[in-house]
Scaffold this active site. Sequence first.
Site, short mmCIF file in Angstrom:
data_model
loop_
_atom_site.label_atom_id
_atom_site.label_comp_id
_atom_site.label_asym_id
_atom_site.label_seq_id
_atom_site.Cartn_x
_atom_site.Cartn_y
_atom_site.Cartn_z
CE LYS A 247 12.65 14.46 18.26
NZ LYS A 247 11.39 13.82 18.65
CG ASN A 248 9.72 14.44 15.27
OD1 ASN A 248 10.33 13.74 16.10
ND2 ASN A 248 9.17 15.59 15.58
CB CYS B 170 5.62 13.65 28.40
SG CYS B 170 4.86 14.45 27.01
NE ARG C 204 2.75 13.64 23.04
CZ ARG C 204 4.07 13.73 22.81
NH1 ARG C 204 4.87 14.13 23.76
NH2 ARG C 204 4.55 13.39 21.63
CG ASP D 182 7.59 19.77 17.52
OD1 ASP D 182 7.82 18.80 16.77
OD2 ASP D 182 6.84 19.68 18.51
NE ARG E 184 13.50 12.48 24.10
CZ ARG E 184 12.18 12.62 24.15
NH1 ARG E 184 11.62 13.35 25.09
NH2 ARG E 184 11.41 12.03 23.27
C1 EPZ Z 1 4.59 14.01 16.87
O1 EPZ Z 1 4.13 13.59 18.14
C2 EPZ Z 1 6.01 14.53 17.09
N1 EPZ Z 1 6.85 13.44 17.59
C3 EPZ Z 1 6.00 15.68 18.10
O2 EPZ Z 1 7.34 16.18 18.21
C4 EPZ Z 1 5.11 16.79 17.54
O3 EPZ Z 1 5.04 17.85 18.48
C5 EPZ Z 1 3.71 16.24 17.28
O4 EPZ Z 1 3.80 15.10 16.37
C6 EPZ Z 1 2.79 17.27 16.65
O5 EPZ Z 1 3.33 17.73 15.45
C7 EPZ Z 1 7.32 12.52 16.71
O6 EPZ Z 1 7.04 12.58 15.53
C8 EPZ Z 1 8.19 11.45 17.27
P1 EPZ Z 1 0.17 13.86 17.70
P2 EPZ Z 1 2.74 12.76 18.26
O7 EPZ Z 1 -0.31 12.47 17.84
O8 EPZ Z 1 2.61 11.85 17.11
C9 EPZ Z 1 -3.50 14.60 20.57
C10 EPZ Z 1 9.28 16.85 19.29
O9 EPZ Z 1 9.55 17.81 20.03
N2 EPZ Z 1 -3.85 13.19 20.33
O10 EPZ Z 1 0.03 14.58 16.40
O11 EPZ Z 1 2.67 12.20 19.63
C11 EPZ Z 1 -2.25 14.71 21.45
O12 EPZ Z 1 -2.57 14.60 22.82
C12 EPZ Z 1 7.99 16.09 19.49
O13 EPZ Z 1 10.01 16.44 18.35
C13 EPZ Z 1 -5.04 12.71 20.85
O14 EPZ Z 1 -5.78 13.44 21.49
O15 EPZ Z 1 1.69 13.96 18.12
C14 EPZ Z 1 -1.74 16.08 21.10
O16 EPZ Z 1 -2.44 17.04 21.87
C15 EPZ Z 1 7.16 16.67 20.63
N3 EPZ Z 1 -5.35 11.41 20.66
C16 EPZ Z 1 -2.13 16.24 19.63
O17 EPZ Z 1 -3.13 15.25 19.36
C17 EPZ Z 1 -4.55 10.55 19.97
O18 EPZ Z 1 -4.91 9.37 19.80
C18 EPZ Z 1 -0.97 16.02 18.67
O19 EPZ Z 1 -0.51 14.70 18.89
C19 EPZ Z 1 -3.34 11.05 19.45
C20 EPZ Z 1 -3.00 12.37 19.64
#
Ligand code: EPZ
Length: 423
Positions: A22-23, A118, A123, A310, A402
Site C-alpha cells: 500500500k505504502n 487522525c 500529521r 506500523d 484500507r
Molecule cells: C507514512 O506516513 C506511511 N503512510 C505511514 O503508514 C507510516 O506509519 C509512516 O510513513 C511512518 O513510517 C504512507 O506511506 C501512505 P511521516 P507519513 O511523514 O508519510 C512527523 C499505515 O498504517 N512529521 O514519516 O505521513 C509526523 O507527524 C500508515 O500504513 C512532521 O512532524 O509519515 C509523524 O510523527 C500509518 N512534520 C512522523 O513525522 C512533517 O512535515 C512520521 O511521519 C512530516 C511528518
Amino acid sequence: MAKFLVQKSGPLTGEVTISGSKNAVLPILAATLLSKEECVIKDVPALRDVDVMCRLLESLGANVDVDTVKHRVTVNASGELCSEAPYDLVKMMRASILVLGALLIRQGHAVIHLPGGCAIGERPIELHLKGLRALGATIDEELLSHGIVDAKADKLTGNDIYLDFPSVGATEVIIMAASLAEGTTILENAAQEPEIVDLANFLNKMGARIKGAGTDTIKIEGVQEFKGVAHHVIPDRIEAGTFMVAAAITGGNVLIRNMVPNHLKAVIAKLKECGVQVTMADDGVRVCAEKQPIVSTDIKTLPYPGFPTDMQSPFMALLTVAKGPSVVIETVFENRFMHVGEFNRMGANIKTDGKAAIIPGGKSLQGAQVVATDLRAGAAVVLAGLVAEGTTEVSQIYHIDRGYENFTEKLRGIGANIMRIDE
Ligand code: EPZ
C-alpha cells in the site's frame, strides 16, 4: 457497520501470499501524473486507499483503468489536469498530499485542502512545504493557516534540502518535484524506507536521475520529461509482518510467500528474540512457533531501518501473551497507543506513560467487543482475538479494509476462525 467475529484459533498452518505494498503503490500512483504517457502499475493491492487514490487521479483529469482481477492500474495523465484536489477525497485519505509535488510540476499550481489530525497523530506537513519552498514554490500563508495548501511555481529549481525528521511523505513529495526541476537537488536526512526505493526505481524507469534512495542522502538531477512505463510494486512488508505475528501468536507454522525478508530485518530480529523460528525458504519465509513458548522482548519504533511504527500494535498483541514483561516505546507518532485500551478490554493490563507502554505479558486474553482505532491497530486486535478465550467482535473494520487485501480470506486460509459480518 461491518465487523469481524474472531474465535480462538488453533496454531495457524499452511501458506499465505502477501499483496503489493500500500505504502509503495500510493506514491507511485501519484507519480504517474508526472508523465504524459501511459503508465501500467502491477501487483497493485485491491484496497480502499488505492481506490481513493485512483479516484483522486481521475478527479484531477487523468484516465485511470483499475483491473482488480489482474491487480493492475493503468494511468494516462496526458491531458489537461486540474490543479485542485477535491476535499471529499482528500478527507478520506491523508496520503492524498502525495500528489502535491507532481501537480506543482505539471500545473505550476496545486491546491489541497488538508484533513485534520487522525487517530495516531496531528500529521503536519511543514517538511513537505519546506522542501517545495526550497525548490522555488510559493505557498499562500493565509490559506495555509486555514488548512489549505495553495502552492504556485512557474518553475522549480534544484536546491539542497535538509529534513528535520526523515519524513516518508515529505521525502516522496520532494523527490517527485525535484525529479523534473531544473538542476540538482541534494536531500539530506531523507527517509530510507523500501517504499522510497520503489518510488525512485519507478521514477528512474520513467527517465529520472535519482541516486541514493534507501540512504539518508538522495541526489536528484532534474530532467526534462518522463516517458510512460510499466512497474511491479514491491510486496507489503507490514502485511507480511502482520502474518508473521499471526503465525507466532498462535504457535503456528506458516510459509509467507512473496515477501522481502530484507525489508523486515528489525521485525524478524525481534521475533527471534521472542523465541520464534524464522527461516528463509526458496519460496518464502517460514515462521514457526510450535516448539517453544513465546518470551518477551522490548521494542522501540524508529524510522527505517529501525523497528517500523506500523508494526508496533501488531507486535504488541504478541507481547501481551509472551512470557515476561516488556516495554514498547513509540518514537515516530505522538498518539499511537489507541489500541492499548482495546487490548486491556481483553485482559492485557497494559499501562502507558507518554511514549512508553508497559506490558506485563503472560496473559490469557478474553474475547471482548473491541474497536479498530486505526489501520494497524485493527489488525492487532484481530491477532489478539485469535488467542483470546471466546469471541472477539471487532468494529470499525473499514480501517482494516484500507490496508489489508482479503484479510479474512487470507487468515481463514491458514486456519483462523474469523468471519466478516456486513450489517
Ligand atoms: C507514512 O506516513 C506511511 N503512510 C505511514 O503508514 C507510516 O506509519 C509512516 O510513513 C511512518 O513510517 C504512507 O506511506 C501512505 P511521516 P507519513 O511523514 O508519510 C512527523 C499505515 O498504517 N512529521 O514519516 O505521513 C509526523 O507527524 C500508515 O500504513 C512532521 O512532524 O509519515 C509523524 O510523527 C500509518 N512534520 C512522523 O513525522 C512533517 O512535515 C512520521 O511521519 C512530516 C511528518
